[in-house]
Design a protein around this motif. Structure first.
Motif, PDB file in Angstrom:
ATOM      1  N   UNK A  78     -33.859 -32.426   0.870  1.00 61.85           N
ATOM      2  CA  UNK A  78     -34.689 -31.832  -0.365  1.00 61.85           C
ATOM      3  C   UNK A  78     -34.503 -30.653  -0.530  1.00 61.85           C
ATOM      4  N   UNK A  79     -34.177 -29.972   0.521  1.00 57.46           N
ATOM      5  CA  UNK A  79     -33.844 -28.336   0.271  1.00 57.46           C
ATOM      6  C   UNK A  79     -32.500 -28.031  -0.042  1.00 57.46           C
ATOM      7  N   UNK A  80     -31.670 -28.797   0.337  1.00 59.81           N
ATOM      8  CA  UNK A  80     -30.232 -28.594   0.067  1.00 59.81           C
ATOM      9  C   UNK A  80     -29.358 -29.735  -0.633  1.00 59.81           C
ATOM     10  N   UNK A  81     -28.450 -29.327  -1.244  1.00 61.52           N
ATOM     11  CA  UNK A  81     -27.134 -30.317  -1.650  1.00 61.52           C
ATOM     12  C   UNK A  81     -26.716 -31.029  -0.281  1.00 61.52           C
ATOM     13  N   UNK A  82     -26.625 -32.274  -0.174  1.00 64.07           N
ATOM     14  CA  UNK A  82     -26.098 -32.797   1.123  1.00 64.07           C
ATOM     15  C   UNK A  82     -25.282 -33.903   0.752  1.00 64.07           C
ATOM     16  N   UNK A  83     -24.235 -33.896   1.571  1.00 63.19           N
ATOM     17  CA  UNK A  83     -23.359 -35.218   1.478  1.00 63.19           C
ATOM     18  C   UNK A  83     -23.009 -35.596   2.993  1.00 63.19           C
ATOM     19  N   UNK A  84     -22.907 -36.863   3.163  1.00 62.12           N
ATOM     20  CA  UNK A  84     -22.843 -37.425   4.476  1.00 62.12           C
ATOM     21  C   UNK A  84     -21.288 -38.126   4.272  1.00 62.12           C
ATOM     22  N   UNK A  85     -20.650 -37.895   5.209  1.00 66.86           N
ATOM     23  CA  UNK A  85     -19.343 -38.484   5.401  1.00 66.86           C
ATOM     24  C   UNK A  85     -18.938 -39.232   6.497  1.00 66.86           C
ATOM     25  N   UNK A  86     -18.305 -40.205   6.642  1.00 67.62           N
ATOM     26  CA  UNK A  86     -18.103 -41.179   7.710  1.00 67.62           C
ATOM     27  C   UNK A  86     -19.259 -42.009   8.282  1.00 67.62           C
ATOM     28  N   UNK A  87     -20.462 -41.514   7.910  1.00 69.08           N
ATOM     29  CA  UNK A  87     -21.748 -42.101   8.338  1.00 69.08           C
ATOM     30  C   UNK A  87     -22.522 -42.506   7.252  1.00 69.08           C
ATOM     31  N   UNK A  88     -23.525 -43.159   7.302  1.00 73.96           N
ATOM     32  CA  UNK A  88     -24.613 -43.021   6.379  1.00 73.96           C
ATOM     33  C   UNK A  88     -25.981 -43.325   6.530  1.00 73.96           C
ATOM     34  N   UNK A  89     -26.780 -43.415   5.772  1.00 73.55           N
ATOM     35  CA  UNK A  89     -28.393 -43.727   6.034  1.00 73.55           C
ATOM     36  C   UNK A  89     -28.642 -44.851   5.213  1.00 73.55           C
ATOM     37  N   UNK A  90     -29.565 -45.757   5.945  1.00 78.65           N
ATOM     38  CA  UNK A  90     -29.751 -47.031   5.274  1.00 78.65           C
ATOM     39  C   UNK A  90     -30.713 -46.675   4.008  1.00 78.65           C
ATOM     40  N   UNK A  91     -30.565 -47.398   2.742  1.00 77.70           N
ATOM     41  CA  UNK A  91     -31.794 -47.203   1.665  1.00 77.70           C
ATOM     42  C   UNK A  91     -31.858 -45.715   1.530  1.00 77.70           C
ATOM     43  N   UNK A  92     -31.092 -45.112   1.638  1.00 83.37           N
ATOM     44  CA  UNK A  92     -31.395 -43.622   1.581  1.00 83.37           C
ATOM     45  C   UNK A  92     -30.727 -42.999   0.159  1.00 83.37           C
ATOM     46  N   UNK A  93     -31.218 -42.269  -0.419  1.00 80.92           N
ATOM     47  CA  UNK A  93     -30.700 -41.576  -1.787  1.00 80.92           C
ATOM     48  C   UNK A  93     -29.466 -40.757  -1.328  1.00 80.92           C
ATOM     49  N   UNK A  94     -29.209 -40.200  -0.116  1.00 77.88           N
ATOM     50  CA  UNK A  94     -28.318 -39.147   0.139  1.00 77.88           C
ATOM     51  C   UNK A  94     -27.000 -39.765  -0.147  1.00 77.88           C
ATOM     52  N   UNK A  95     -25.995 -39.339  -0.950  1.00 79.70           N
ATOM     53  CA  UNK A  95     -24.817 -39.519  -1.251  1.00 79.70           C
ATOM     54  C   UNK A  95     -23.978 -39.495   0.060  1.00 79.70           C
TER      55      UNK A  95
END
Lengths: 334, 334
Positions: free
Chosen positions: A136-153
DNA sequence: GTGAAAGCGCTAACAG
DNA sequence: CTGTTAGCGCTTTCAC
C-alpha cells in the motif's frame, strides 16, 4: 566538493543555467552550454545526489529482498534486476534475509522507514497482511513467488506445469514409484510444485500416495536428512522429484552416503537450474527458470508502477524448460 | 507523509524541539518530550532521511565491492559486513563485478560519483593508481586481498602460511609430486599462495618445478580445463593444491570426467572453505578463511576511518585453519 | 528550555 | 534564453 554555485560563478551564469545544462534541458544557447561544461570539467563537479533527491522527492533507489544470498538462484535474478536499474540511474539495495524467518519479518516491518521508490521481493513467506501493507505504501513487485488472490503484481513461471514436466520426464523413463521432496508448503510455489507432481501422476494413471511426499524446508541440509527416510521407505521408491536444486543436491549426497547410486538406484530431478546443478555428480536434470529474464521483467514492471504507467500484465508468466543432465539416467552433454 | 512541521504543529512545539526529541538530545522537558512522542506516534511520522543526510552532509551508506557474487566466499564476507553496518544505521550497497575486469574498472572509475561515506573492497585487481585515487577521496578498507606497500588498511589472512599448511598436509600424506593450480598471478594473494606452495616444498627438501604450476583464472571452469593438462603431464603428479575451492571443484570434476579418481589417483586440496567444498564429492579438504569475521573486522575498521579515529592496526591478519575432509584421502567427519 | 531562522545543494516556477 | 528565488525536510546555531 564543488557545488552548483561554484560552477555557476566560474561559468559566469546562474545556477539555473547550470542545472539546465546538467539536465540536458532545452532553452540554453550553445555558448552558455559550452561555458558550463567547461566549468564543470575544470572543477571536477559532481552534483550532490542527496540534494537532488530531496528536491525531487524521489530516492532513485529500490530495495530487492532475497531470502538467501547463498542460494545462487537469487543472485542470478538480482543481476537481471540490477542491469536494468543501473541503466536507469537507480540504486539497488540488497536485503538478505539469511534464510531466517525472523529476519524476514523484521525486514518487512521496517521497510516503511526505508524510503525507497519501490521494492522487489523474491520472497512471499511473510504474513500476507504485512506484505499487503507494504504494497500500500510502496510500488511492489514479487518475482519467483506470489500471493494468492492478491493484487500485487508478480513475475514467475507456471510452477504447476513445470513440475508436471519434471515428473513426466521421470514417468517416461519408466518410473512408477516417484517420491517428492517438497519445500515449505506455506509457500504457494511449493504447493504448486506438489500439485504439479500429483497431477502428473494422476494423468499417467499412477497412484498418488501421501507417504511418497517428504517435507523439506528447501535447504540442502533438510533433503540430506530426508534421504534416510526415503531409503528406508517400504514404497520401493525409484525416483525423486525435489522441489528445488538445493534439495536435489542434498538427497543425492544422502543417497550416495548411504551407499546407493544415482541414477541407478534412484533417479533424481530438481528445479531451478542453479549453478550447483551442473557441478555436482551426477549433474542434476532439472527445470530451468529464466532467472535473469525474471529479474528484468520484475524491474520493468516496477518502473511502470513507479512512473504511474498502467501495467500491461499484472501477472507475467515466463517460460520454463527441462534441462536433461545425468541424475535421471539419460546422460546428455550439458 | 507527515513532516517534522506537522509533528511540531500537533505537539504545539517548534520543529527544533521535535528535532531534539528525535535525536535524543538533552534540554527538553519531560512534558515536551511526551507531547512530541505522542504526536509522532499519532501521525506515524518517519523522518525524511534524505533531508537529514543533506543537512548532515553524510550519506550513512557504504559500498561493498565484490568480484563475483556467485562465488559464495563473498556473500559470506558480505554478511559479516552487513550485520555490523545495519546495526549502526548504515546501508550497504553491493557492487557485483560479475567476475568481469571491465566492470571492475568501470566501478572504480565511477566510484567518486557515488557519494557514500566509505568503501570496502573485496578485490584489489584493479590498477593500483585507480584504487589509491579512490582511497584519497573515501575511507577505504580492503578485505581478503591487499595492495603491496600501500597505506590502504586491510584485513585478511596470511596466504603464504596458509598455503604452506595446505601443501604440508599433502607432503605429510607422502606426496612428492605436487602440482599447483594458481589464481591470476597479478593478484598478490595468489602470488602468496604460490609462494607458500614453493616454500613448503623447499622446506621439505622437494624440488620446485615450474612445470608443476598451472595457471588458472580462479574460476571453476578454468580448473576444469586444466585438468586435462595435469593428467597428460609427464611429471607423475599425485597431488594438487588449488588456489581456491572453486578451482579445486573444477579439477576434481575434470579428473573424474577423465575416468580417474580423487583422492586415489590425485589428492586435491583447496582454499577458502566455501559451502561448495563440503557438498561436492569427494568433499574438499581445504583451508578455512574466517569469512564472517573478516567482514566484521573490515567494517569496524571502516567506521574508525569514517569517524576519524586512529586505527589500532593498519593490517589485520586473521587466523586460518585446515579443514580435513575427503579429497586428500583422510576421510574425516565434517 | 525553547523557538526563529539559516542553510545544506538542488530543481523548477516565474519573471523578464 | 536566462536569472532570481522559493522551498524540499531537516539540524543547529543563536537569541530569548
Amino acid at each position: 566538493m564543488a557545488t552548483i554555485k561554484d560552477v555557476a560563478k566560474r561559468a559566469k551564469v546562474s545556477v539555473a543555467t547550470v542545472s539546465r545544462v546538467m539536465g540536458n534541458k532545452e532553452h540554453v544557447t550553445e555558448s552558455a552550454r559550452l561555458k558550463v561544461e567547461k566549468a564543470i570539467k575544470e572543477l571536477n563537479y559532481q552534483p550532490n545526489i542527496t540534494a537532488r533527491r530531496l528536491r525531487e522527492q524521489k530516492t532513485k533507489s529500490i530495495i530487492v529482498i532475497v531470502p538467501d544470498i547463498n542460494n545462487t538462484f537469487f543472485p542470478e535474478v538480482f543481476r537481471g534486476i540490477e542491469a536494468v536499474a543501473t541503466q536507469k540511474g537507480y540504486r539497488v539495495w540488497l536485503e538478505d534475509m539469511q534464510n531466517n524467518p525472523d529476519i524476514e519479518r523484521e525486514i518487512f516491518e521496517v521497510l516503511p522507514q526505508k524510503q525507497v521508490d519501490g521494492i522487489i521481493s523474491l520472497t512471499a513467506r511473510t504474513k500476507r497482511e504485512t506484505i499487503e501493507a507494504v504494497a500500500k505504501q510502496y510500488p511492489l513487485v514479487i518475482a519467483g513467488q506470489y500471493l494468492e488472490d492478491s493484487k500485487i503484481p508478480y513475475v514467475g513461471i507456471s510452477n504447476i506445469k513445470a513440475s508436471r514436466d519434471a515428473v513426466n520426464h521421470l514417468i517416461k523413463l519408466g518410473h512408477t514409484n516417484i517420491a517428492h521432496i517438497s519445500g515449505p508448503l506455506n509457500q504457494l510455489i511449493f504447493q504448486d510444485r506438489l500439485k504439479g507432481y500429483e497431477s502428473a501422476l494422476e494423468r499417467a494413471g499412477l497412484k498418488v500416495d501421501k507417504d511418497l511426499v517428504f517435507k523439506g524446508n528447501y535447504t540442502y541440509e533438510s533433503a540430506f536428512e530426508l534421504s534416510t527416510e526415503i531409503i528406508k521407505s517400504k514404497k520401493q521408491i525409484t525416483a525423486i522429484f525435489a522441489a528445488n536444486d538445493e534439495m536435489a543436491a542434498g538427497v543425492i549426497k544422502g543417497i550416495k552416503a548411504a551407499g546407493k547410486r544415482v541414477p541407478e538406484d534412484y533417479a533424481v530431478i530438481g528445479f531451478d537450474n542453479i549453478r550447483l546443478a551442473a557441478i555436482i555428480e551426477p549433474a542434476i536434470t532439472t527445470i530451468n527458470q529464466p532467472k535473469k529474464e525474471m529479474g528484468k521483467r520484475a524491474i520493468e514492471m516496477l518502473f511502470d508502477l513507479i512512473e504511474g504507467r498502467a501495467l500491461k500484465e499484472e501477472r507475467v508468466v515466463l517460460k520454463h524448460s527441462l534441462v536433461v543432465r545425468e541424475s535421471c539416467g539419460e546422460k546428455v552433454r550439458d
